[in-house]
Design an enzyme around this catalytic site. Structure first.
Site, PDB file in Angstrom:
ATOM      1  N   ALA A 141      28.487  34.241  31.926  1.00  0.00           N
ATOM      2  CA  ALA A 141      27.321  35.031  31.509  1.00  0.00           C
ATOM      3  C   ALA A 141      26.028  34.232  31.539  1.00  0.00           C
ATOM      4  O   ALA A 141      24.959  34.803  31.722  1.00  0.00           O
ATOM      5  CB  ALA A 141      27.552  35.589  30.115  1.00  0.00           C
ATOM      6  N   THR A 142      26.099  32.916  31.362  1.00  0.00           N
ATOM      7  CA  THR A 142      24.856  32.129  31.432  1.00  0.00           C
ATOM      8  C   THR A 142      24.241  32.306  32.818  1.00  0.00           C
ATOM      9  O   THR A 142      23.032  32.567  32.951  1.00  0.00           O
ATOM     10  CB  THR A 142      25.139  30.635  31.146  1.00  0.00           C
ATOM     11  OG1 THR A 142      25.656  30.536  29.820  1.00  0.00           O
ATOM     12  CG2 THR A 142      23.888  29.792  31.279  1.00  0.00           C
TER      13      THR A 142
ATOM     14  N   ASN B 129      26.510  37.663  18.847  1.00  0.00           N
ATOM     15  CA  ASN B 129      27.577  36.658  18.777  1.00  0.00           C
ATOM     16  C   ASN B 129      27.650  35.920  17.436  1.00  0.00           C
ATOM     17  O   ASN B 129      28.622  35.239  17.163  1.00  0.00           O
ATOM     18  CB  ASN B 129      27.421  35.630  19.908  1.00  0.00           C
ATOM     19  CG  ASN B 129      26.042  35.015  19.936  1.00  0.00           C
ATOM     20  OD1 ASN B 129      25.034  35.721  19.964  1.00  0.00           O
ATOM     21  ND2 ASN B 129      25.969  33.701  19.908  1.00  0.00           N
TER      22      ASN B 129
ATOM     23  N   GLN C  89      29.940  39.874  24.142  1.00  0.00           N
ATOM     24  CA  GLN C  89      30.770  39.987  22.927  1.00  0.00           C
ATOM     25  C   GLN C  89      31.230  41.428  22.682  1.00  0.00           C
ATOM     26  O   GLN C  89      31.948  41.673  21.711  1.00  0.00           O
ATOM     27  CB  GLN C  89      29.993  39.477  21.701  1.00  0.00           C
ATOM     28  CG  GLN C  89      29.634  38.000  21.750  1.00  0.00           C
ATOM     29  CD  GLN C  89      30.842  37.067  21.606  1.00  0.00           C
ATOM     30  OE1 GLN C  89      31.963  37.511  21.296  1.00  0.00           O
ATOM     31  NE2 GLN C  89      30.636  35.788  21.852  1.00  0.00           N
TER      32      GLN C  89
ATOM     33  N   GLY D 109      34.241  35.946  31.652  1.00  0.00           N
ATOM     34  CA  GLY D 109      35.693  36.161  31.650  1.00  0.00           C
ATOM     35  C   GLY D 109      36.413  35.512  30.473  1.00  0.00           C
ATOM     36  O   GLY D 109      37.338  36.095  29.903  1.00  0.00           O
ATOM     37  N   HIS D 110      35.979  34.306  30.090  1.00  0.00           N
ATOM     38  CA  HIS D 110      36.745  33.578  29.065  1.00  0.00           C
ATOM     39  C   HIS D 110      36.588  34.162  27.665  1.00  0.00           C
ATOM     40  O   HIS D 110      37.269  33.724  26.731  1.00  0.00           O
ATOM     41  CB  HIS D 110      36.361  32.090  29.065  1.00  0.00           C
ATOM     42  CG  HIS D 110      35.005  31.796  28.518  1.00  0.00           C
ATOM     43  ND1 HIS D 110      34.818  31.271  27.270  1.00  0.00           N
ATOM     44  CD2 HIS D 110      33.769  31.961  29.034  1.00  0.00           C
ATOM     45  CE1 HIS D 110      33.520  31.108  27.047  1.00  0.00           C
ATOM     46  NE2 HIS D 110      32.858  31.523  28.112  1.00  0.00           N
TER      47      HIS D 110
ATOM     48  N   THR E 245      30.154  29.790  48.754  1.00  0.00           N
ATOM     49  CA  THR E 245      31.450  30.355  49.144  1.00  0.00           C
ATOM     50  C   THR E 245      32.073  31.111  47.972  1.00  0.00           C
ATOM     51  O   THR E 245      32.119  30.602  46.846  1.00  0.00           O
ATOM     52  CB  THR E 245      32.397  29.226  49.609  1.00  0.00           C
ATOM     53  OG1 THR E 245      31.756  28.542  50.680  1.00  0.00           O
ATOM     54  CG2 THR E 245      33.742  29.771  50.061  1.00  0.00           C
TER      55      THR E 245
ATOM     56  N   CYS F 102      27.572  27.320  20.511  1.00  0.00           N
ATOM     57  CA  CYS F 102      26.392  26.732  21.142  1.00  0.00           C
ATOM     58  C   CYS F 102      25.463  26.096  20.136  1.00  0.00           C
ATOM     59  O   CYS F 102      24.843  25.087  20.407  1.00  0.00           O
ATOM     60  CB  CYS F 102      25.609  27.787  21.899  1.00  0.00           C
ATOM     61  SG  CYS F 102      26.535  28.433  23.238  1.00  0.00           S
TER      62      CYS F 102
HETATM   63  N1  PLP Z   1      25.904  35.774  25.709  1.00  0.00           N
HETATM   64  C1  PLP Z   1      26.573  35.800  24.552  1.00  0.00           C
HETATM   65  C2  PLP Z   1      26.310  36.913  23.579  1.00  0.00           C
HETATM   66  C3  PLP Z   1      27.511  34.807  24.252  1.00  0.00           C
HETATM   67  O1  PLP Z   1      28.179  34.849  23.086  1.00  0.00           O
HETATM   68  C4  PLP Z   1      27.725  33.768  25.197  1.00  0.00           C
HETATM   69  C5  PLP Z   1      28.658  32.663  24.888  1.00  0.00           C
HETATM   70  O2  PLP Z   1      28.898  32.331  23.749  1.00  0.00           O
HETATM   71  C6  PLP Z   1      27.009  33.797  26.406  1.00  0.00           C
HETATM   72  C7  PLP Z   1      26.105  34.821  26.622  1.00  0.00           C
HETATM   73  C8  PLP Z   1      27.173  32.739  27.452  1.00  0.00           C
HETATM   74  O3  PLP Z   1      28.447  32.784  28.023  1.00  0.00           O
HETATM   75  P1  PLP Z   1      28.979  31.552  28.878  1.00  0.00           P
HETATM   76  O4  PLP Z   1      28.892  30.342  27.986  1.00  0.00           O
HETATM   77  O5  PLP Z   1      30.384  31.924  29.201  1.00  0.00           O
HETATM   78  O6  PLP Z   1      28.127  31.428  30.073  1.00  0.00           O
END
Ligand code: PLP
Length: 379
Positions: free
Chosen positions: A70-71, A150, A179, A198-199, A235, A321
Site C-alpha cells: 500500500a505504501t 489503523n 485495514q 497483501g500482508h 518486470t 510505524c
Molecule cells: N495504510 C494503512 C492504513 C496501513 O495500516 C498501512 C500499514 O500499516 C499502510 C497503509 C502501508 O502498508 P505497507 O506497509 O504494507 O506498504
C-alpha cells in the site's frame, strides 16, 4: 505466544504460500515475452485482474495495478493524481488520520507547491463532513481518506464523502482500504482509486494492489519498460500477483464470518476492561472489530508492550510505524484524548488466526500486567 498485532501484519495463509511457490515453479515466465510461455503468463495476469474485479464485485470498473504494497499504491495514486491535475486544480484535502504512506506524500507534494488543506476530525475520530463541504471548491484536484483507521479501527464515512465530491468532478477521490479489507464491508461508489496491502489479509509482504477507475487520470511516477499500463514499469512479479488474488478471495468470502467472531471478542474485551480502573478503551464503539486501542492513564505504552511481551502477548503501541517514534499520536490527539492516556495507549489487533483461547490467554496475562502497573495508574 499469542499474536495480537494483526494490524501490523498477518500470518500468510498456507495456500497463498503454495500458490506463490507453484507459479514460481511452473510459470516463472515474463508476461511481456513474445513467445508462447510469455503469452501464457500474460493470459494468467489478465485473468487475475478480471478475478479481482469479480471477487470485489466491481463489474470491471477498475483497472488493477499490482504493486509491492500500500505504501507504493498510495504514492502512485496520490502523486499520479496530483501531477495530472496540477494545471487546473492544485488543492489537496487530507486529514491527520491518514497513515504516514499518505501524510508524508502530502507533505512532499506541499513542498512541490500544492496547496494542502487539512479537514477537521471529530471527537469520534471520523472526518468532519461539514468542514469537508466548506473546504470543497473547483480548485480541489485530490481528496484522500482511509476506509478504516489503523490506530483506532474507526470506520470513515466513505459513501458520504463520495456524495459530497459528486459536485466536484475534477477532484480525484483516493481511498486507502488497507485495514478495511476482510474486516468490514467496502464502499467504492464514487471512489477513483483504492489501495491494498497483501500482508494485512494473510497474503505476503511486498504484495499490494492499486485499483484505478481511469488510468488516464494518473501520471506515472515510475518510468521504464511501460508495464502495468505504463504506471508501474518493471518486470511483472507473476507469482506474487497470483498469490494476492488467493488471499483476496479468502478475505472477501470469509469477511462476514470473521467480522461476527471479532465483534463478539471486541465486545467481550470492552466489557472485561470495565472492571479495571484507569484503563479506558480509546476506539469508538462503531469501529472495525479487529482493532481495539486501549489507554492506560499514567503508564507508558512502551512499558506496557514490554510487560505484555514478557507474558507472551505480542501487541503494539499505536501502530508498528509510529511505535518507534516518541511523538504523541496525532489521531488520538485529534479525538481529544488526554496526553497521559495517549502516552499509555496500546493497540490490540485480532485477525483470521485469532482464537477464543488467545482472547482468554490475553485476559489472564492482562490481570498479571495490571497488578504490576496498578500503582502507577491514575484512577
Ligand atoms: N495504510 C494503512 C492504513 C496501513 O495500516 C498501512 C500499514 O500499516 C499502510 C497503509 C502501508 O502498508 P505497507 O506497509 O504494507 O506498504
Amino acid at each position: 505466544m499469542i499474536y495480537l498485532d494483526n494490524a501490523a501484519t498477518t500470518k500468510p495463509a498456507q495456500d497463498v504460500l503454495d500458490t506463490f511457490v507453484k507459479v514460481n515453479q511452473d510459470l516463472y515466465f515474463n508476461p511481456n515475452s513474445p513467445h508462447q510461455a510469455g503469452l501464457q503468463a500474460e493470459q494468467l495476469l489478465k485473468q487475475a485482474k478480471l478475478q479481482i474485479n469479480q471477487i470485489l464485485n466491481l463489474e470491471d470498473r477498475y483497472d488493477i495495478i499490482f504493486t509491492s504494497g500500500a505504501t507504493e499504491s498510495n504514492n502512485m495514486a496520490l502523486k499520479g493524481a496530483a501531477y495530472n491535475r496540477k494545471p487546473y486544480a492544485d488543492e489537496i484535502i487530507v486529514s491527520v488520520l491518514e497513515h504516514p504512506s499518505v501524510l508524508e506524500v502530502m507533505r512532499h507534494l506541499e513542498e512541490e507547491g500544492f496547496k494542502l488543506r487539512y479537514v477537521n476530525v471529530t471527537k469520534a475520530g471520523t472526518i468532519d463532513l461539514e468542514h469537508l463541504k466548506s473546504l470543497m471548491n473547483p480548485n480541489v484536484g485530490l481528496v484522500t481518506c482511509m476506509h478504516v483507521n489503523n490506530i483506532t479501527g474507526q470506520i470513515q464515512p466513505i459513501e458520504a464523502i463520495a456524495e459530497i465530491l459528486e459536485a466536484y468532478p475534477k477532484a480525484h477521490f483516493h481511498v486507502d482500504a488497507v485495514q478495511a479489507i476482510g474486516k468490514t464491508p467496502l464502499h467504492f461508489n464514487g471512489v477513483d482509486s483504492v489501495s491494498f496491502s497483501g500482508h494485512k489479509f494473510n497474503g505476503l509482504k511486498g504484495q499490494g494492489l492499486l485499483l484505478v477507475r481511469n488510468i488516464h487520470n494518473l501520471e506515472p511516477v515510475i518510468h521504464g519498460g511501460g508495464q502495468e499500463y505504463g504506471l508501474r514499469s518493471g518486470t511483472v512479479n507473476l507469482p506474487v500477483d497470483i498469490a494476492i488474488v488467493k488471499a483476496l478471495k479468502h478475505a472477501v468470502s470469509e469477511q462476514e464470518q470473521l467480522n461476527s467472531r471479532l465483534t463478539e471478542w471486541n465486545e467481550d474485551l470492552r466489557n472485561f476492561f470495565k472492571a479495571y480502573p484507569g484503563v479506558h478503551v480509546n476506539s469508538p464503539h462503531q469501529s472495525a472489530p479487529h482493532i481495539l486501542n486501549v489507554g492506560f492513564d499514567g503508564v507508558k505504552g512502551e512499558v506496557l508492550v514490554n510487560a505484555f511481551s514478557k507474558q507472551g502477548i505480542m501487541l503494539s503501541t499505536t501502530s508498528a510505524c509510529s511505535s518507534k517514534h516518541s511523538r504523541l499520536n496525532e489521531v488520538l490527539l485529534a479525538m481529544g484524548i488526554s496526553e497521559s492516556r495517549i502516552e499509555g495507549s496500546i493497540r490490540i489487533s485480532m485477525g483470521a488466526i485469532t482464537t477464543e483461547s488467545d482472547i482468554e490467554g490475553f485476559k489472564e496475562a492482562f490481570k498479571i500486567v495490571y497488578e504490576e502497573m496498578k500503582e502507577l495508574l491514575k484512577k
